[in-house]
Design a protein around this motif. Structure first.
Motif, PDB file in Angstrom:
ATOM      1  N   ALA A   1       0.832  -1.204   0.000  1.00 42.10           N
ATOM      2  CA  ALA A   1       0.000   0.000   0.000  1.00 42.10           C
ATOM      3  C   ALA A   1       0.867   1.254   0.000  1.00 42.10           C
ATOM      4  O   ALA A   1       0.600   2.206  -0.741  1.00 42.10           O
ATOM      5  CB  ALA A   1      -0.933  -0.012   1.202  1.00 42.10           C
ATOM      6  N   LEU A   2       1.919   1.264   0.825  1.00 44.69           N
ATOM      7  CA  LEU A   2       2.814   2.410   0.855  1.00 44.69           C
ATOM      8  C   LEU A   2       3.566   2.556  -0.455  1.00 44.69           C
ATOM      9  O   LEU A   2       3.749   3.665  -0.963  1.00 44.69           O
ATOM     10  CB  LEU A   2       3.814   2.272   2.000  1.00 44.69           C
ATOM     11  CG  LEU A   2       3.369   2.744   3.385  1.00 44.69           C
ATOM     12  CD1 LEU A   2       4.540   2.648   4.362  1.00 44.69           C
ATOM     13  CD2 LEU A   2       2.836   4.166   3.364  1.00 44.69           C
TER      14      LEU A   2
ATOM     15  N   GLN B   1      -5.708   8.620   0.377  1.00 39.84           N
ATOM     16  CA  GLN B   1      -6.231   8.385   1.717  1.00 39.84           C
ATOM     17  C   GLN B   1      -7.752   8.490   1.780  1.00 39.84           C
ATOM     18  O   GLN B   1      -8.396   7.766   2.545  1.00 39.84           O
ATOM     19  CB  GLN B   1      -5.604   9.378   2.694  1.00 39.84           C
ATOM     20  CG  GLN B   1      -4.125   9.151   2.935  1.00 39.84           C
ATOM     21  CD  GLN B   1      -3.531  10.202   3.847  1.00 39.84           C
ATOM     22  OE1 GLN B   1      -4.099  11.274   4.022  1.00 39.84           O
ATOM     23  NE2 GLN B   1      -2.392   9.897   4.427  1.00 39.84           N
TER      24      GLN B   1
ATOM     25  N   THR C   1      -4.837   2.501   2.537  1.00 37.14           N
ATOM     26  CA  THR C   1      -3.797   3.208   3.261  1.00 37.14           C
ATOM     27  C   THR C   1      -4.203   3.592   4.670  1.00 37.14           C
ATOM     28  O   THR C   1      -3.531   3.247   5.642  1.00 37.14           O
ATOM     29  CB  THR C   1      -3.362   4.471   2.482  1.00 37.14           C
ATOM     30  OG1 THR C   1      -3.013   4.096   1.153  1.00 37.14           O
ATOM     31  CG2 THR C   1      -2.154   5.102   3.150  1.00 37.14           C
TER      32      THR C   1
END
Length: 212
Positions: free
Chosen positions: A83-84, A116, A123
């Motif tokens: 995800a990052l 986000q 996230t």
């Protein structure tokens, strides 16, 4: 011989991670398990998601599931990192064509907010589970988040800020504000892009000309 039990449920996993994010040659089955686990972690959180839940979602149980994964912890780490990485890659892609340092930072803020605040995004649910995971996992997550924040370290280093401003504090305050938007954001008033531009306007501290 197939390791799936008879009458296994129909799998309808929405892809979240492109193959390019995975390191090495991973099987489609592993990717499917990652996608399913990611959805469950986002929906239920780390503590409320069990390996059995993940197995039921993909139709694999016991040894058949552990043939593809090491543990729930390892899956959570992998999904957090993916995800990052996805968010970081998207920011880097979007700022690539911009030259002006303020424009680059504004684009990065907007992209981060769009990621986000996307209802389908992983996230923020994963970030919010930070204190729920075991301490040894938390150390890994902190290291990965520090690496992700290097994007903003570089962007802020290029800004023409007043020398009296501490750039590390500037970055921490900016990211804290961006990460906090999810707590109060309501769709329909301001878009993520609108909010990103407003935040940058607040944080834009340029050296004032002595002639002014």
């Amino acid at each position: 011989m197939s390791s799936e039990p008879p009458n296994s449920p129909q799998r309808t996993i929405t892809p979240r991670f492109p193959r390019s994010l995975f390191k090495g040659d991973v099987s489609e089955r592993y990717r499917e398990i990652v996608e399913a686990a990611a959805t469950l972690f986002a929906e239920r959180g780390y503590l409320a998601t069990s390996v059995r839940d993940i197995g039921e979602r993909v139709g694999l149980f016991g040894g058949a599931l552990y043939h593809h994964i090491k543990s729930k912890d390892a899956l959570f780490i992998a999904i957090h990192d993916l995800a990052l990485q996805a968010a970081g890659d998207l920011i880097e892609e979007e700022i690539a064509a911009a030259v002006d340092p303020w424009q680059r930072l504004e684009i990065a803020c907007i992209v981060l907010l769009e990621v986000q605040l996307d209802p389908a995004s992983l996230t923020m649910p994963l970030m919010n589970d930070f204190r729920a995971v075991p301490e040894e996992i938390r150390h890994h997550l902190v290291a990965k988040r520090d690496a992700f924040e290097q994007i903003f370290v570089g962007l802020i280093a290029a800004l023409p800020l007043d020398p009296a401003l501490d750039r590390k504090l500037y970055r921490l305050l900016l990211l804290n504000l961006l990460n906090g938007v999810v707590a109060w954001y309501r769709k329909g008033v301001l878009s993520p892009a609108d909010i990103g531009r407003q935040i940058l306007r607040i944080f834009r501290h340029e050296i004032i000309s002595a002639s002014m």
